[in-house]
Write a protein that holds these residues in place. Structure first.
Motif, PDB file in Angstrom:
ATOM      1  N   GLU A  19       0.892  -1.136  -0.014  1.00 21.35           N
ATOM      2  CA  GLU A  19       0.055  -0.041  -0.095  1.00 21.35           C
ATOM      3  C   GLU A  19       0.986   1.255   0.011  1.00 21.35           C
ATOM      4  O   GLU A  19       0.714   2.165  -0.774  1.00 21.35           O
ATOM      5  CB  GLU A  19      -0.973  -0.042   1.305  1.00 21.35           C
ATOM      6  N   ARG A  46       1.980   1.583  -3.533  1.00 19.71           N
ATOM      7  CA  ARG A  46       0.970   2.112  -4.482  1.00 19.71           C
ATOM      8  C   ARG A  46       0.687   3.536  -4.097  1.00 19.71           C
ATOM      9  O   ARG A  46       0.435   4.567  -4.973  1.00 19.71           O
ATOM     10  CB  ARG A  46      -0.255   1.527  -4.056  1.00 19.71           C
ATOM     11  N   GLY A  47       0.916   4.093  -2.892  1.00 23.21           N
ATOM     12  CA  GLY A  47       0.621   5.690  -2.314  1.00 23.21           C
ATOM     13  C   GLY A  47       1.501   6.559  -3.079  1.00 23.21           C
ATOM     14  O   GLY A  47       1.553   7.511  -3.509  1.00 23.21           O
ATOM     15  N   ARG A  68       3.573   5.797  -5.777  1.00 20.70           N
ATOM     16  CA  ARG A  68       3.645   5.724  -6.984  1.00 20.70           C
ATOM     17  C   ARG A  68       2.314   6.809  -7.698  1.00 20.70           C
ATOM     18  O   ARG A  68       2.480   7.515  -8.515  1.00 20.70           O
ATOM     19  CB  ARG A  68       3.393   4.421  -7.763  1.00 20.70           C
ATOM     20  N   ALA A  69       1.275   6.933  -6.863  1.00 20.97           N
ATOM     21  CA  ALA A  69       0.182   7.465  -6.980  1.00 20.97           C
ATOM     22  C   ALA A  69       0.310   8.977  -7.021  1.00 20.97           C
ATOM     23  O   ALA A  69      -0.096   9.847  -7.642  1.00 20.97           O
ATOM     24  CB  ALA A  69      -1.047   7.279  -6.135  1.00 20.97           C
ATOM     25  N   ALA A  70       1.508   9.395  -5.996  1.00 17.28           N
ATOM     26  CA  ALA A  70       1.774  10.995  -5.733  1.00 17.28           C
ATOM     27  C   ALA A  70       2.654  11.359  -6.795  1.00 17.28           C
ATOM     28  O   ALA A  70       3.513  12.268  -6.782  1.00 17.28           O
ATOM     29  CB  ALA A  70       2.438  10.940  -4.320  1.00 17.28           C
ATOM     30  N   ASP A 112      -4.269   5.605   2.056  1.00 20.34           N
ATOM     31  CA  ASP A 112      -3.807   6.811   1.404  1.00 20.34           C
ATOM     32  C   ASP A 112      -3.202   7.600   2.414  1.00 20.34           C
ATOM     33  O   ASP A 112      -2.023   8.357   2.180  1.00 20.34           O
ATOM     34  CB  ASP A 112      -5.087   7.464   0.789  1.00 20.34           C
ATOM     35  N   GLN A 154       0.801   9.235   2.602  1.00 23.60           N
ATOM     36  CA  GLN A 154       0.911  10.585   2.558  1.00 23.60           C
ATOM     37  C   GLN A 154       1.670  10.815   3.700  1.00 23.60           C
ATOM     38  O   GLN A 154       2.752  11.966   3.717  1.00 23.60           O
ATOM     39  CB  GLN A 154      -0.292  11.541   2.669  1.00 23.60           C
TER      40      GLN A 154
END
Length: 357
Positions: free
Chosen positions: A23, A26-27, A29-31, A339, A343
């Motif tokens: 997780e 994923r977070g 990479r999403a940022a 998420d 962060q």
């Protein structure tokens, strides 16, 4: 930011620390960050020690801003970090220390020595709980650090969190349905749970979900269930897909995993999203998640009577079960999401990179 992430085996959706690492990746990479995963071989502890030379070679070849290491990999990294570029900070993600588990005295001492050497070789830490931070601070400088709690919202597409009506109607259905989720290994204390449930006078059913990582222990559990005369009431499913696990959680009444030690307890939090009070060990970080006799129960993992005493009233009094179930669901709703965890960690990593560790 370019992050190098060191893990054992494949980065997949296994429970516990593996889920946390997945997780987090994923977070990041999403940022917009780039994450390069370095997969080290999974093997017995002694053989992992031999991997320090190849691990050093692989990490020296990384062109990244920060190296993020799962502390689980410490046997393969204990002699590595001192050989790396001083300009690239090394941050350890600590889920729980191996050396706090139950081992024979000689093995405990050896593993603590190796693990402590590793902990003293990194520049900063990400902890999954305050309890984990304290365990590291007892043997090494735990600063700089951030505490970023795991989340439990991976089942949001499978109906979690449950509504009040479904929780209330489920509570009156049949025998008390207990679920335990975790790899089948001695630390999870499924044997203690079996002994405690066998003492109950009311009807119950237990479903154990988890991969049999210790074959001898798995076989001992089947033998114990036969010995206690409860084998017809116990089901071992092995590892399940998210969809199948969500179905079992949705149909259950109580989550129970009185482990000898847990750094936090992601599986318990996930279960709380389905309105399951969490019966967990008082040893470890679960007290940061569960409020005793409100949204779950904190028990001594070696005191089977305390486990029995916590479960027995739920068999008899389904109104009490509803009260605990609703409180568990509400605790889940209040908790951070994956998420938000990512962060928190990303902000910390950015600070570490800017200050060079």
């Amino acid at each position: 930011m370019h992050v190098g992430l060191v893990v054992y085996g494949e980065l997949d959706g296994r429970s516990g620390g593996y889920r946390y690492d997945l997780e987090l990746t994923r977070g990041l990479r999403a940022a917009g960050d780039e994450v390069t995963v370095v997969s080290l071989p999974e093997r017995p502890y002694r053989k992992r020690l031999r991997d320090n030379v190849t691990s050093a070679r692989r990490l020296r070849d990384l062109d990244v801003d920060v190296v993020l290491q799962d502390e689980l990999c410490h046997p393969s990294l204990a002699a590595v970090n001192a050989r790396l570029d001083d300009e690239v900070p090394v941050v350890s993600v600590v889920h729980h220390l191996n050396s706090v588990e139950n081992h024979p005295p000689w093995r405990q001492h050896l593993r603590q020595t190796i693990e402590t050497r590793y902990l003293r070789s990194v520049d900063a830490f990400v902890f999954n709980s305050e309890t984990t931070r304290a365990s590291v601070a007892a043997v090494a400088d735990a600063d700089p650090h951030v505490v970023a709690y795991p989340a439990g919202n991976r089942f949001s597409s499978h109906g979690a969190p449950l509504g009040d009506d479904e929780i209330r109607s489920r509570a009156v259905e049949g025998p008390l349905r207990v679920v335990a989720v975790g790899n089948l290994e001695p630390r999870k204390n499924i044997d203690g749970l079996l002994r405690a449930l066998a003492r109950l006078s009311g009807e119950w059913r237990l479903t154990v979900v988890g991969a049999p990582v210790d074959t001898a222990y798995e076989q001992s559990l089947h033998s114990l269930a036969d010995e206690l005369g409860v084998s017809d009431w116990v089901t071992f499913t092995g590892r399940l897909s998210d969809s199948d696990l969500a179905t079992i959680l949705r149909q259950s009444h109580l989550f129970a995993l009185p482990s000898h030690y847990e750094g936090f307890g992601i599986a318990a939090l996930e279960a709380m999203g389905f309105g399951l009070p969490a019966l967990v060990s008082s040893a470890g970080g679960a007290s940061e998640l569960v409020t005793h006799r409100v949204d779950g129960f904190l028990v001594d993992p070696v005191d089977t009577a305390s486990i029995t005493d916590a479960v027995a009233p739920l068999c008899r009094n389904r109104r009490r079960l509803v009260t605990h179930s609703l409180a568990a669901r509400d605790r889940f709703v209040e908790h951070e999401t994956w998420d938000e965890m990512a962060q928190t960690v990303r902000s910390f990593l950015t600070t570490v990179v800017d200050h060079g560790g």
